[in-house]
Design a protein around this motif. Structure first.
Motif, PDB file in Angstrom:
ATOM      1  N   ALA A 160       0.600  -1.033   0.045  1.00 27.26           N
ATOM      2  CA  ALA A 160      -0.166   0.090  -0.086  1.00 27.26           C
ATOM      3  C   ALA A 160       1.208   1.124   0.119  1.00 27.26           C
ATOM      4  N   ALA A 161       2.404   1.191   0.438  1.00 25.49           N
ATOM      5  CA  ALA A 161       3.024   2.237   0.775  1.00 25.49           C
ATOM      6  C   ALA A 161       3.345   2.392  -0.798  1.00 25.49           C
ATOM      7  N   LEU A 162       3.672   1.959  -1.633  1.00 23.25           N
ATOM      8  CA  LEU A 162       3.877   1.722  -2.871  1.00 23.25           C
ATOM      9  C   LEU A 162       3.390   2.873  -3.788  1.00 23.25           C
ATOM     10  N   PRO A 163       4.077   3.537  -4.514  1.00 28.94           N
ATOM     11  CA  PRO A 163       3.874   4.621  -5.518  1.00 28.94           C
ATOM     12  C   PRO A 163       2.251   4.065  -6.774  1.00 28.94           C
ATOM     13  N   ALA A 164       1.451   4.309  -6.226  1.00 31.96           N
ATOM     14  CA  ALA A 164      -0.081   4.035  -6.744  1.00 31.96           C
ATOM     15  C   ALA A 164       0.381   3.332  -8.433  1.00 31.96           C
ATOM     16  N   GLN A 165       0.673   5.066  -9.048  1.00 29.34           N
ATOM     17  CA  GLN A 165       0.742   4.607 -10.610  1.00 29.34           C
ATOM     18  C   GLN A 165       1.368   3.502 -11.186  1.00 29.34           C
ATOM     19  N   ALA A 166       3.541   3.549 -10.779  1.00 30.28           N
ATOM     20  CA  ALA A 166       3.228   2.881 -11.097  1.00 30.28           C
ATOM     21  C   ALA A 166       3.322   1.401  -9.988  1.00 30.28           C
ATOM     22  N   PHE A 167       2.521   1.066  -9.915  1.00 31.47           N
ATOM     23  CA  PHE A 167       2.949  -0.110  -9.360  1.00 31.47           C
ATOM     24  C   PHE A 167       1.612  -0.162 -10.770  1.00 31.47           C
ATOM     25  N   ALA A 168       0.553   0.247 -10.879  1.00 34.75           N
ATOM     26  CA  ALA A 168      -0.917  -0.115 -12.062  1.00 34.75           C
ATOM     27  C   ALA A 168      -0.446  -0.608 -12.728  1.00 34.75           C
ATOM     28  N   GLN A 169       0.513   0.187 -13.025  1.00 32.87           N
ATOM     29  CA  GLN A 169       1.783  -0.121 -14.290  1.00 32.87           C
ATOM     30  C   GLN A 169       2.138  -1.185 -15.226  1.00 32.87           C
ATOM     31  N   THR A 170       2.629  -0.999 -13.785  1.00 30.04           N
ATOM     32  CA  THR A 170       3.992  -2.797 -13.705  1.00 30.04           C
ATOM     33  C   THR A 170       2.680  -3.799 -13.814  1.00 30.04           C
ATOM     34  N   LYS A 171       2.347  -3.427 -12.734  1.00 36.78           N
ATOM     35  CA  LYS A 171       0.341  -5.238 -12.607  1.00 36.78           C
ATOM     36  C   LYS A 171       0.090  -4.781 -14.388  1.00 36.78           C
ATOM     37  N   ARG A 172       0.364  -4.515 -15.175  1.00 34.30           N
ATOM     38  CA  ARG A 172      -1.221  -4.190 -16.496  1.00 34.30           C
ATOM     39  C   ARG A 172       0.144  -4.748 -17.196  1.00 34.30           C
ATOM     40  N   LEU A 173       1.607  -4.468 -17.169  1.00 32.18           N
ATOM     41  CA  LEU A 173       2.578  -4.778 -18.107  1.00 32.18           C
ATOM     42  C   LEU A 173       2.313  -6.766 -17.742  1.00 32.18           C
ATOM     43  N   MET A 174       3.196  -6.996 -16.479  1.00 29.91           N
ATOM     44  CA  MET A 174       3.376  -8.288 -16.350  1.00 29.91           C
ATOM     45  C   MET A 174       2.029  -9.487 -17.133  1.00 29.91           C
ATOM     46  N   ARG A 175       1.300  -8.424 -17.150  1.00 32.78           N
ATOM     47  CA  ARG A 175      -0.190  -9.644 -18.091  1.00 32.78           C
ATOM     48  C   ARG A 175      -0.969  -9.639 -19.050  1.00 32.78           C
ATOM     49  N   ASP A 176      -0.778 -10.230 -19.922  1.00 32.74           N
ATOM     50  CA  ASP A 176      -2.097  -9.742 -20.841  1.00 32.74           C
ATOM     51  C   ASP A 176      -3.239  -9.689 -21.150  1.00 32.74           C
ATOM     52  N   GLY A 177      -3.294  -9.072 -20.592  1.00 29.93           N
ATOM     53  CA  GLY A 177      -4.946  -8.395 -19.772  1.00 29.93           C
ATOM     54  C   GLY A 177      -6.135  -8.839 -21.499  1.00 29.93           C
TER      55      GLY A 177
END
Length: 251
Positions: free
Chosen positions: A196-213
């Motif tokens: 929860a303490a991580l930069p939110a936008q950077a995390f969201a982008q990383t999560k998106r990039l790690m999966r073929d949505g």
């Protein structure tokens, strides 16, 4: 909402608890609706940085509530409650953490494939016995679980109902760490707070990039269609009726 899903806040972490231990945290249609609503609100709420799933009692979740399941199969209906939850957790942009003790059955296992950090107790057992109920895999698990375990072991789970234990789940990359039962909640909350303490936008982008949505959404839609067809089938209705009869005989 339902009292069987409890929502608590711990700083920037939303803790969602399966609160039906007398029924082994089996998930009803109302519980699916509550989970979906909480995830939708958490996605919008900038004060929530992560979501933590946990279960009361000795079991994380026994999966779908069989009584609800029997009513649906008997009426030939295909409710959207579970698919809506699956769509919500699959697309959730923030960190999702799971604290799993004891058994995790069906959706109790497949939802873990959408979590970003999973802690298991050393006695945890994961099962996904869909074929035995006349069903097919859901939550994208035909894609995601096969990618983690390989075809043979995933098929053994889906078709034969074989369980994988905590160590096997750790080795396969389904879990991050094994912890003692009495430390599970505390360690899971610590992990959730770190996410929860991580930069939110950077995390969201990383999560998106790690999966073929797109591929995942397509597979989930394909599974939902097949699952609905199976729910309406005479084969599944017969199996579920037999299971319900066996449960009734024990009462």
């Amino acid at each position: 909402m339902t009292e069987h899903i409890r929502a608590d806040r711990a700083d920037r972490v939303l803790v969602l608890s399966f609160a039906r231990p007398d029924k082994k945290n089996a998930i009803t249609l109302a519980m699916y609706d509550a989970l979906t609503a909480h995830l939708a609100e958490a996605a919008r709420d900038e004060t929530i940085g992560a979501v933590l799933f946990r279960g009361d009692g000795t079991m994380f979740s026994a999966g779908n509530d069989l009584l609800d399941f029997a009513k649906v199969a008997g009426a030939g209906q295909v409710p959207e409650n579970a698919p809506r939850f699956i769509d919500a957790i699959a697309a959730f942009p923030k960190p999702v953490i799971a604290a799993v003790q004891g058994r995790a059955v069906g959706i109790g296992t497949t939802m873990l494939l959408h979590c970003d950090h999973v802690l298991l107790t050393e006695d945890a057992l994961l099962t996904a016995p869909f074929v035995g109920l006349g069903l097919v895999p859901e939550a994208g698990s035909s894609l995601l679980l096969t990618a983690r375990l390989g075809h043979a072991r995933a098929m053994a789970m889906f078709a034969l109902g074989e369980a994988i234990d905590a160590q096997a789940a750790l080795t396969a990359g389904i879990a991050n760490r094994l912890v003692a039962a009495d430390a599970l909640d505390a360690e899971a909350l610590t992990a959730a707070q770190a996410f929860a303490a991580l930069p939110a936008q950077a995390f969201a982008q990383t999560k998106r990039l790690m999966r073929d949505g797109a591929a995942l959404a397509s597979r989930i839609a394909e599974e939902n269609k097949a699952f609905g067809e199976r729910l309406r089938s005479a084969e599944t209705a017969k199996i579920v009726a037999a299971r319900m009869g066996a449960i009734g005989a024990k009462v």
